[in-house]
Design a protein around this motif. Structure first.
Motif, PDB file in Angstrom:
ATOM      1  N   VAL A   1      42.199  45.568  32.780  1.00 40.73           N
ATOM      2  CA  VAL A   1      41.249  45.403  33.887  1.00 40.73           C
ATOM      3  C   VAL A   1      41.929  45.679  35.216  1.00 40.73           C
ATOM      4  CG1 VAL A   1      39.775  43.759  35.098  1.00 40.73           C
ATOM      5  CG2 VAL A   1      39.822  43.784  32.598  1.00 40.73           C
ATOM      6  N   CYS A   2      43.150  45.174  35.381  1.00 39.89           N
ATOM      7  CA  CYS A   2      43.872  45.379  36.630  1.00 39.89           C
ATOM      8  C   CYS A   2      44.097  46.864  36.900  1.00 39.89           C
ATOM      9  CB  CYS A   2      45.213  44.645  36.582  1.00 39.89           C
ATOM     10  SG  CYS A   2      46.185  44.768  38.097  1.00 39.89           S
ATOM     11  N   LEU A   3      44.553  47.584  35.879  1.00 38.42           N
ATOM     12  CA  LEU A   3      44.778  49.015  36.055  1.00 38.42           C
ATOM     13  C   LEU A   3      43.457  49.757  36.255  1.00 38.42           C
ATOM     14  CD1 LEU A   3      47.547  49.735  33.372  1.00 38.42           C
ATOM     15  CD2 LEU A   3      47.796  49.562  35.844  1.00 38.42           C
ATOM     16  N   ALA A   4      42.386  49.320  35.574  1.00 38.50           N
ATOM     17  CA  ALA A   4      41.094  49.990  35.719  1.00 38.50           C
ATOM     18  C   ALA A   4      40.566  49.862  37.146  1.00 38.50           C
ATOM     19  CB  ALA A   4      40.087  49.400  34.732  1.00 38.50           C
ATOM     20  N   VAL A   5      40.645  48.653  37.722  1.00 39.57           N
ATOM     21  CA  VAL A   5      40.182  48.451  39.095  1.00 39.57           C
ATOM     22  C   VAL A   5      41.008  49.282  40.065  1.00 39.57           C
ATOM     23  CG1 VAL A   5      39.939  46.757  40.944  1.00 39.57           C
ATOM     24  CG2 VAL A   5      39.247  46.168  38.621  1.00 39.57           C
ATOM     25  N   THR A   6      42.323  49.290  39.853  1.00 43.67           N
ATOM     26  CA  THR A   6      43.207  50.032  40.757  1.00 43.67           C
ATOM     27  C   THR A   6      42.962  51.533  40.669  1.00 43.67           C
ATOM     28  OG1 THR A   6      44.898  48.317  40.514  1.00 43.67           O
ATOM     29  CG2 THR A   6      45.610  50.437  41.395  1.00 43.67           C
ATOM     30  N   VAL A   7      42.918  52.060  39.447  1.00 46.24           N
ATOM     31  CA  VAL A   7      42.730  53.500  39.273  1.00 46.24           C
ATOM     32  C   VAL A   7      41.343  53.930  39.736  1.00 46.24           C
ATOM     33  CG1 VAL A   7      42.592  55.335  37.543  1.00 46.24           C
ATOM     34  CG2 VAL A   7      44.421  53.646  37.419  1.00 46.24           C
ATOM     35  N   GLN A   8      40.345  53.065  39.521  1.00 43.16           N
ATOM     36  CA  GLN A   8      38.982  53.374  39.950  1.00 43.16           C
ATOM     37  C   GLN A   8      38.892  53.491  41.465  1.00 43.16           C
ATOM     38  OE1 GLN A   8      35.979  50.225  39.683  1.00 43.16           O
ATOM     39  NE2 GLN A   8      34.664  51.642  38.571  1.00 43.16           N
ATOM     40  N   ALA A   9      39.600  52.619  42.169  1.00 42.77           N
ATOM     41  CA  ALA A   9      39.513  52.595  43.629  1.00 42.77           C
ATOM     42  C   ALA A   9      40.494  53.539  44.305  1.00 42.77           C
ATOM     43  CB  ALA A   9      39.750  51.171  44.139  1.00 42.77           C
ATOM     44  N   LEU A  10      41.573  53.918  43.612  1.00 46.40           N
ATOM     45  CA  LEU A  10      42.645  54.684  44.242  1.00 46.40           C
ATOM     46  C   LEU A  10      42.192  56.024  44.816  1.00 46.40           C
ATOM     47  CD1 LEU A  10      45.643  54.273  44.812  1.00 46.40           C
ATOM     48  CD2 LEU A  10      46.145  55.546  42.718  1.00 46.40           C
ATOM     49  N   PRO A  11      41.368  56.822  44.105  1.00 49.06           N
ATOM     50  CA  PRO A  11      40.945  58.093  44.710  1.00 49.06           C
ATOM     51  C   PRO A  11      40.184  57.917  46.017  1.00 49.06           C
ATOM     52  CG  PRO A  11      40.477  58.069  42.351  1.00 49.06           C
ATOM     53  CD  PRO A  11      40.864  56.680  42.727  1.00 49.06           C
ATOM     54  N   PHE A  12      39.381  56.870  46.094  1.00 47.05           N
ATOM     55  CA  PHE A  12      38.607  56.652  47.316  1.00 47.05           C
ATOM     56  C   PHE A  12      39.478  56.092  48.435  1.00 47.05           C
ATOM     57  CE2 PHE A  12      35.658  56.358  43.748  1.00 47.05           C
ATOM     58  CZ  PHE A  12      34.779  57.380  44.095  1.00 47.05           C
ATOM     59  N   LEU A  13      40.483  55.299  48.082  1.00 46.07           N
ATOM     60  CA  LEU A  13      41.449  54.871  49.088  1.00 46.07           C
ATOM     61  C   LEU A  13      42.210  56.078  49.611  1.00 46.07           C
ATOM     62  CD1 LEU A  13      42.889  52.592  50.594  1.00 46.07           C
ATOM     63  CD2 LEU A  13      44.465  52.413  48.669  1.00 46.07           C
ATOM     64  N   LEU A  14      42.549  56.998  48.726  1.00 54.89           N
ATOM     65  CA  LEU A  14      43.215  58.230  49.121  1.00 54.89           C
ATOM     66  C   LEU A  14      42.327  59.036  50.066  1.00 54.89           C
ATOM     67  CD1 LEU A  14      45.865  59.847  48.442  1.00 54.89           C
ATOM     68  CD2 LEU A  14      44.529  61.061  46.738  1.00 54.89           C
ATOM     69  N   LEU A  15      41.035  59.137  49.729  1.00 55.30           N
ATOM     70  CA  LEU A  15      40.088  59.837  50.598  1.00 55.30           C
ATOM     71  C   LEU A  15      39.986  59.164  51.963  1.00 55.30           C
ATOM     72  CD1 LEU A  15      37.730  61.835  51.179  1.00 55.30           C
ATOM     73  CD2 LEU A  15      36.216  60.165  50.089  1.00 55.30           C
ATOM     74  N   GLY A  16      39.893  57.841  51.956  1.00 54.08           N
ATOM     75  CA  GLY A  16      39.746  57.116  53.207  1.00 54.08           C
ATOM     76  C   GLY A  16      40.956  57.235  54.103  1.00 54.08           C
ATOM     77  N   THR A  17      42.153  57.125  53.542  1.00 53.83           N
ATOM     78  CA  THR A  17      43.361  57.227  54.361  1.00 53.83           C
ATOM     79  C   THR A  17      43.560  58.654  54.864  1.00 53.83           C
ATOM     80  OG1 THR A  17      44.612  57.434  52.285  1.00 53.83           O
ATOM     81  CG2 THR A  17      44.574  55.277  53.335  1.00 53.83           C
ATOM     82  N   ALA A  18      43.190  59.651  54.053  1.00 55.30           N
ATOM     83  CA  ALA A  18      43.275  61.034  54.524  1.00 55.30           C
ATOM     84  C   ALA A  18      42.303  61.267  55.676  1.00 55.30           C
ATOM     85  CB  ALA A  18      42.996  62.006  53.376  1.00 55.30           C
TER      86      ALA A  18
ATOM     87  N   LEU B   1      46.967  43.834  44.905  1.00 55.07           N
ATOM     88  CA  LEU B   1      46.818  42.382  44.893  1.00 55.07           C
ATOM     89  C   LEU B   1      45.375  41.976  44.606  1.00 55.07           C
ATOM     90  CD1 LEU B   1      49.025  41.316  47.949  1.00 55.07           C
ATOM     91  CD2 LEU B   1      49.562  41.090  45.515  1.00 55.07           C
ATOM     92  N   GLY B   2      44.427  42.665  45.229  1.00 57.83           N
ATOM     93  CA  GLY B   2      43.027  42.375  44.959  1.00 57.83           C
ATOM     94  C   GLY B   2      42.640  42.678  43.524  1.00 57.83           C
ATOM     95  N   ALA B   3      43.173  43.761  42.973  1.00 57.96           N
ATOM     96  CA  ALA B   3      42.881  44.111  41.585  1.00 57.96           C
ATOM     97  C   ALA B   3      43.436  43.066  40.624  1.00 57.96           C
ATOM     98  CB  ALA B   3      43.472  45.487  41.266  1.00 57.96           C
ATOM     99  N   MET B   4      44.603  42.528  40.931  1.00 62.54           N
ATOM    100  CA  MET B   4      45.183  41.479  40.083  1.00 62.54           C
ATOM    101  C   MET B   4      44.319  40.222  40.091  1.00 62.54           C
ATOM    102  SD  MET B   4      49.191  42.007  41.186  1.00 62.54           S
ATOM    103  CE  MET B   4      49.773  40.599  40.245  1.00 62.54           C
ATOM    104  N   ALA B   5      43.798  39.866  41.261  1.00 62.88           N
ATOM    105  CA  ALA B   5      42.930  38.692  41.348  1.00 62.88           C
ATOM    106  C   ALA B   5      41.637  38.908  40.568  1.00 62.88           C
ATOM    107  CB  ALA B   5      42.631  38.371  42.811  1.00 62.88           C
ATOM    108  N   ALA B   6      41.058  40.110  40.690  1.00 65.93           N
ATOM    109  CA  ALA B   6      39.834  40.412  39.956  1.00 65.93           C
ATOM    110  C   ALA B   6      40.059  40.393  38.450  1.00 65.93           C
ATOM    111  CB  ALA B   6      39.291  41.773  40.400  1.00 65.93           C
ATOM    112  N   ALA B   7      41.190  40.934  38.016  1.00 64.98           N
ATOM    113  CA  ALA B   7      41.500  40.941  36.585  1.00 64.98           C
ATOM    114  C   ALA B   7      41.668  39.528  36.049  1.00 64.98           C
ATOM    115  CB  ALA B   7      42.770  41.754  36.337  1.00 64.98           C
ATOM    116  N   THR B   8      42.272  38.649  36.834  1.00 64.33           N
ATOM    117  CA  THR B   8      42.453  37.261  36.412  1.00 64.33           C
ATOM    118  C   THR B   8      41.102  36.590  36.174  1.00 64.33           C
ATOM    119  OG1 THR B   8      44.520  37.112  37.659  1.00 64.33           O
ATOM    120  CG2 THR B   8      43.462  35.043  37.043  1.00 64.33           C
TER     121      THR B   8
END
Length: 312
Positions: A33-50, A202-209
């Motif tokens: 779950v932790c990796l799924a939340v992180t990987v799911q959000a990572l492309p959009f974080l990449l888009l946002g920071t770019a 950190l947020g993904a870890m909390a959600a996975a918990t």
């Protein structure tokens, strides 16, 4: 990216070598779950920071002064409606809002954009229409409730917000003499991505918990009452931290709950969740994140109930 890949590989090596309790099903589910939340959000974080780096390096301040109304009270709804142009999730909106503030946009308008962009962009609305086929009222209710929440929160910040609550990340914005614009873009992108990426994890870890620790039987306890189900699904959206592009399908699967409760799930989730609170804390400061997230949750629930009672 290299740091994230390295962390995942290190975790896999530890799990492989340790044997024992780290291979328990609950621990493996937590990691998934932790990796799924992180990987799911990572492309959009990449888009946002770019996009944030591009705004900071290439867009002159006079552009924003021309596009947005002079009066902050009018700039808030305009900025909220402008959220339709960013096809990303909530992770992308935080660095963009920070960059807008650095370019001279009033914080109230930037925060209205931060809240509306993940909830009213075409990708999210299309996903909602697919998740709820033959139910255009749900799509319209989500659009109107999200825009209303973003606008009200912007106006509330204008009336009650204080500068000491807002501590943006210290970074030079705009083009500095002696540096190429591409260099400014690279530095801004690198800073924002590495800074926000850590809080995303950190947020993904909390959600996975939460996903692993709470049994499914708890969901059934609250589905009988309309008001309890609204509050419960609003809280569940905060804890699950599902990306806004996918939350409509999660809401559609919660068939035991009323349409009003599922609307609240889709309105609250893109505006307040664990990974978003972590990102806001790292970007704007803890004092801002606590107050802003609490107020947004209340306003989003009220807007969902008022608009949902009319349309659903």
């Amino acid at each position: 990216m290299l740091l994230l890949v390295g962390a995942v590989l290190l975790l896999d090596v530890v799990l492989f070598l340790s044997g024992g309790w780290l291979e328990a099903p609950a621990v493996q589910a937590w990691r998934t779950v932790c990796l799924a939340v992180t990987v799911q959000a990572l492309p959009f974080l990449l888009l946002g920071t770019a996009l944030s780096g591009a705004i900071s390096a290439f867009v002159p301040e006079r552009v924003f002064s021309r596009v947005l109304p002079k009066r902050p009270a009018l700039a808030v709804p305009v900025a909220g409606a402008a959220g339709v142009v960013l096809p990303g999730c909530e992770c992308a909106s935080v660095p963009v809002a920070n960059s807008l503030i650095g370019r001279g946009v009033t914080p109230a308008a930037a925060f209205a954009f931060l809240l509306s962009a993940p909830a009213v962009n075409p990708v999210v609305l299309t996903a909602t229409a697919i998740a709820f086929p033959g139910n255009p009222a749900m799509v319209l209710a989500r659009l109107l409730a999200s825009l209303a929440t973003a606008t009200v929160m912007g106006w509330l910040w204008l009336r009650f917000g204080r500068e000491e609550w807002l501590r943006p990340a210290v970074r030079h914005s705009g083009h500095r003499p002696g540096h190429s614009r591409w260099t400014e873009f690279r530095r801004g992108f690198q800073h924002d991505f590495l800074h926000a990426g850590g809080f995303l994890v950190l947020g993904a870890m909390a959600a996975a918990t939460f996903n692993v620790a709470v049994p499914p039987s708890v969901l059934e306890t609250f589905s009988g009452s309309v008001w309890l189900s609204v509050l419960f699904l609003a809280g569940l959206a905060i804890l699950l931290s599902v990306c806004s592009e996918a939350d409509a399908f999660v809401a559609a699967s919660l068939t035991g709950f009323s349409p009003l409760a599922r609307l609240a799930f889709m309105v609250v989730g893109p505006m307040v969740d664990l990974k978003l609170i972590a990102l806001q804390s790292g970007t704007f400061g803890r004092a801002f994140a606590v107050r802003f997230s609490a107020a947004t949750t209340v306003v989003a629930i009220l807007c969902s109930v008022l608009i949902g009672e009319v349309l659903l």
